[in-house]
Design an enzyme around this catalytic site. Sequence first.
Site, PDB file in Angstrom:
ATOM      1  CD  GLU A 168      -1.316  -2.197   2.291  1.00 48.25           C
ATOM      2  OE1 GLU A 168      -0.172  -2.688   2.070  1.00 48.25           O
ATOM      3  OE2 GLU A 168      -2.020  -2.554   3.238  1.00 48.25           O
ATOM      4  CB  CYS A 202      -0.822  -2.730   8.987  1.00 42.99           C
ATOM      5  SG  CYS A 202       0.308  -1.537   8.216  1.00 42.99           S
TER       6      CYS A 202
END
Length: 168
Positions: free
Chosen positions: A55, A83
């Site tokens: 990401e 996360c």
Amino acid sequence: MTEDEQYMAQAIREAEKARAAGEVPCGCVIVKEGRVIARGWNQVEALKDATAHAEMLALTAAEAAVGDWRLEGCTIYVTKEPCPMCAGAMVHCRPSRVVFGMPDPKGGACGGWIHLLDSNPPLNHRCPVQGGVLGEECLEQFRSFFRSARDAAKRDKQREVPKDAPQT
């Protein structure tokens, strides 16, 4: 296949690049106006950088593609629930939507362990989150990777010669 599934399939292909490189198989694509503008896959080990999640790499590439740190109008597709680090970066980048494959109940920050993207009032941005898109495929990719890693570790341990073994 739905549009979300088509883009998630592309994220799964990015995750396969990570797996082939010995990285945890997580992949990400970022879409704006029906066009993929960025791709990323985990490169933590290769880059020796704890922040080199799929990401984070895709966010940086998308910012370069649009010429701004704001990713309004973009949808982020990622194979595993982001996360806290990645979800926090997403809050700041302001995407319109986040779609993930498999949930992460122990460490996910889009509803698994905590929820940073659409229900945390003090933060400056909220966006809709959808989980479970091709979730079984994403989960199997993770399971297969970690099963292989455990098997390899077991084989390596079996090959070790005990220090007190007689030398022949």
